[in-house]
Design an enzyme around this catalytic site. Structure first.
Site, PDB file in Angstrom:
ATOM      1  N   ALA A  10       0.896  -1.127   0.007  1.00 33.30           N
ATOM      2  CA  ALA A  10       0.095   0.039  -0.051  1.00 33.30           C
ATOM      3  C   ALA A  10       0.786   1.317   0.098  1.00 33.30           C
ATOM      4  O   ALA A  10       0.283   2.362   0.030  1.00 33.30           O
ATOM      5  CB  ALA A  10      -1.037  -0.128   1.251  1.00 33.30           C
ATOM      6  N   ARG A  15       9.193   8.581  -3.185  1.00 30.43           N
ATOM      7  CA  ARG A  15      10.749   8.883  -3.628  1.00 30.43           C
ATOM      8  C   ARG A  15      10.953   8.293  -5.174  1.00 30.43           C
ATOM      9  O   ARG A  15      11.837   8.539  -5.783  1.00 30.43           O
ATOM     10  CB  ARG A  15      11.870   8.089  -2.689  1.00 30.43           C
ATOM     11  CG  ARG A  15      11.860   8.922  -1.451  1.00 30.43           C
ATOM     12  CD  ARG A  15      12.819   8.305  -0.475  1.00 30.43           C
ATOM     13  NE  ARG A  15      14.061   7.623  -1.046  1.00 30.43           N
ATOM     14  CZ  ARG A  15      14.982   7.057  -0.468  1.00 30.43           C
ATOM     15  NH1 ARG A  15      14.516   6.381   0.841  1.00 30.43           N
ATOM     16  NH2 ARG A  15      15.996   6.563  -0.935  1.00 30.43           N
ATOM     17  N   ASN A 227      12.782   1.914  -2.911  1.00 27.53           N
ATOM     18  CA  ASN A 227      11.966   3.040  -2.424  1.00 27.53           C
ATOM     19  C   ASN A 227      12.363   4.396  -3.023  1.00 27.53           C
ATOM     20  O   ASN A 227      12.034   5.289  -3.268  1.00 27.53           O
ATOM     21  CB  ASN A 227      12.557   3.500  -1.047  1.00 27.53           C
ATOM     22  CG  ASN A 227      12.063   2.759   0.154  1.00 27.53           C
ATOM     23  OD1 ASN A 227      10.762   2.348   0.238  1.00 27.53           O
ATOM     24  ND2 ASN A 227      12.655   1.899   0.773  1.00 27.53           N
ATOM     25  N   TYR A 365       7.306  -7.616 -46.780  1.00 27.65           N
ATOM     26  CA  TYR A 365       6.403  -7.359 -45.912  1.00 27.65           C
ATOM     27  C   TYR A 365       5.360  -8.511 -46.311  1.00 27.65           C
ATOM     28  O   TYR A 365       4.517  -8.545 -47.114  1.00 27.65           O
ATOM     29  CB  TYR A 365       5.513  -6.065 -45.809  1.00 27.65           C
ATOM     30  CG  TYR A 365       4.462  -5.958 -45.032  1.00 27.65           C
ATOM     31  CD1 TYR A 365       4.486  -5.873 -43.681  1.00 27.65           C
ATOM     32  CD2 TYR A 365       3.151  -6.026 -45.458  1.00 27.65           C
ATOM     33  CE1 TYR A 365       3.521  -5.927 -42.727  1.00 27.65           C
ATOM     34  CE2 TYR A 365       2.020  -6.074 -44.843  1.00 27.65           C
ATOM     35  CZ  TYR A 365       2.244  -6.077 -43.275  1.00 27.65           C
ATOM     36  OH  TYR A 365       1.014  -5.821 -42.542  1.00 27.65           O
ATOM     37  N   ASN A 376       9.651 -19.051 -52.504  1.00 28.32           N
ATOM     38  CA  ASN A 376      10.784 -18.067 -52.494  1.00 28.32           C
ATOM     39  C   ASN A 376      10.073 -16.633 -52.778  1.00 28.32           C
ATOM     40  O   ASN A 376       9.218 -16.496 -53.676  1.00 28.32           O
ATOM     41  CB  ASN A 376      11.630 -18.447 -53.706  1.00 28.32           C
ATOM     42  CG  ASN A 376      12.781 -17.460 -53.403  1.00 28.32           C
ATOM     43  OD1 ASN A 376      13.707 -17.847 -52.809  1.00 28.32           O
ATOM     44  ND2 ASN A 376      12.644 -16.296 -54.280  1.00 28.32           N
ATOM     45  N   ALA A 422       8.424 -10.728 -61.648  1.00 29.57           N
ATOM     46  CA  ALA A 422       8.939  -9.245 -61.038  1.00 29.57           C
ATOM     47  C   ALA A 422       8.196  -8.160 -61.434  1.00 29.57           C
ATOM     48  O   ALA A 422       7.930  -8.018 -62.726  1.00 29.57           O
ATOM     49  CB  ALA A 422      10.459  -9.222 -61.425  1.00 29.57           C
TER      50      ALA A 422
END
Length: 456
Positions: A10, A15, A227, A365, A376, A422
């Site tokens: 609690a 600090r 602390n 991606y 591939n 491609a």
């Protein structure tokens, strides 16, 4: 004998200079209070109550899966008051209650078990865990009688000149006979320098009643509380060293332990080699014979045997045997990468499955996709999974060859044994065994730059 535990959680932690409750600051990837809870459970103490105050709802949220109960201390009026707030939890129970603090995460299972065994075998009404240190500044002192038995504990601010010279200190960790504790909690007064109710006063009350009070010495390191941010760093360093030593003793090579960061719940198989700068977090499991080259982060993921990872991030995913990842790959949550796969440099995988033997070598991606085996991917391939409103799925069959700079616009299916030229943008299904070309025919206009006045 019945055992339960109170964990005092609690404190305001002024600090720490933080909006987060002190006990929720993390050591080696886990909240301090959860580390203490786990240690109690490993010590066969399963009935646990947290005394909470500042940020009570945050503490409840962080511990909601721990199967603990809660007591609320509305005002922080000392440790004695904190335990008073848990009277309802203790009432009707007979046996031992262990009292620990949620900001002292270095206490070990072995020490907890030894303390409880010492307490119960000695038939003590109370047992204090103590340590001896050269500089006891700020700690409560253990005052013993001439025969060496415990007389009382005096808080530092209340010590006289002789008591200040004592080097045995109170760890603020205890075991109590539950009934003896309950009978005397309301006798605690707050006539001290801080105006607080000290749990330590119960020790003196019990001793005055002729009841047995014990003290067991434990390593000071295990009693360290947090602390401040400085102390958080010091405790984290000790914990990290413990974790790294444990793994090295179990067959893991850690090249530079000072620069390797392994979470408390991480599992690592034998003959794995870990280079500096790796951060392994959550419920990650690294199996036998892996090599983690410098500077990877792996969180909540399973890495199968023989995997090699270089400077990459893997989150909430699975990576199959003998696969290589990186450098600079990013495997995002809910991805499953198969065996003998190549995930190369600057490749991002998001919520996708990658079949065995597939190569995704660089600058690619793949998102929301099911990719078959032995495919591939050429450099610069993008699975275009987002239309601005929703995410869509792409399915790619086995033995497919995706040419460089291809866009696969989801939702789309590319069946087995297909080739894509491609530079293609694929929007329609590519049937099995087909060769897909989706690009404009090249047109050459000779002399065009001169006619436009653009020659240099």
């Amino acid at each position: 004998m019945y055992k339960c535990a109170l964990i005092l959680a609690a404190g305001k932690g002024k600090r720490m200079k933080s909006d987060l409750p002190k006990v929720l600051h993390k050591v080696c990837g886990k909240e301090m209070v959860n580390i203490v809870i786990d240690t109690m459970k490993k010590s066969a103490i399963l009935d646990l109550n947290l005394v909470i105050g500042k940020g009570a709802e945050l503490v409840k949220e962080a511990t909601k899966n721990q199967n603990v109960s809660y007591s609320l201390q509305k005002e922080q009026l000392g440790t004695g008051d904190a335990v008073k707030c848990a009277k309802k939890f203790l009432e009707g129970k007979k046996g031992t209650v262990a009292i620990f603090t949620g900001d002292a995460p270095l206490i070990t299972e072995d020490t907890v078990k030894k303390a409880i065994e010492f307490h119960e075998n000695g038939q003590y009404a109370a047992t204090v865990l103590t340590s001896i240190i050269d500089n006891p500044e700020g700690y409560g002192r253990i005052i013993r009688k001439e025969d060496g038995s415990l007389k009382k504990i005096v808080e530092h601010k209340d010590c006289n000149e002789n008591e200040l010279c004592v080097k045995e200190i109170n760890s603020a960790m205890y075991c109590f006979d539950i009934q003896s504790l309950l009978d005397n909690l309301d006798k605690i007064k707050n006539n001290n320098a801080q105006g607080e109710y000290y749990l330590t006063d119960v020790i003196e009350i019990l001793e005055s009643q002729g009841k047995k009070v014990g003290a067991i010495l434990v390593p000071f390191e295990e009693t360290l509380g947090v602390n401040s941010r400085v102390q958080l760093s010091e405790v984290s360093t000790i914990m990290r060293n413990r974790i790294n030593k444990y793994h090295m003793e179990n067959g893991v090579t850690i090249i530079d332990p000072l620069n390797t960061y392994i979470g408390l719940d991480v599992k690592i198989g034998a003959d794995t080699i870990i280079y500096p700068g790796n951060v392994l977090e959550g419920n990650t499991e690294i199996k036998d014979g892996c090599i983690l080259y410098p500077n990877s982060r792996i969180d909540n993921s399973v890495i199968e045997k023989g995997v090699s990872i270089q400077s990459s991030v893997i989150l909430d995913s699975e990576v199959g045997q003998n696969t290589t990842v990186g450098p600079y790959a990013y495997i995002r949550p809910e991805s499953k990468v198969g065996n003998n796969v190549r995930i190369g440099d600057f490749v991002e995988i998001k919520k996708s499955t990658i079949g065995d033997g597939t190569k995704v070598s660089h600058l690619t991606y793949i998102g929301d996709a099911e990719v078959g085996g032995n495919c591939n991917f050429g450099c610069g391939t993008v699975v275009v999974n987002y239309d601005g409103k929703e995410k869509h799925k792409t399915i790619i069959g086995n033995h497919s060859f995706i040419g460089c700079n291809t866009n696969l616009v989801s939702p789309v299916t590319v069946e087995d044994n297909t080739y894509i030229a491609a530079g293609s943008t694929i929007t329609d299904k590519v049937p099995e065994g087909a060769f897909a070309i989706a690009r404009a025919r090249q047109v050459v206009k000779e002399g065009w730059t001169k006619k436009k006045g653009l020659s240099k």
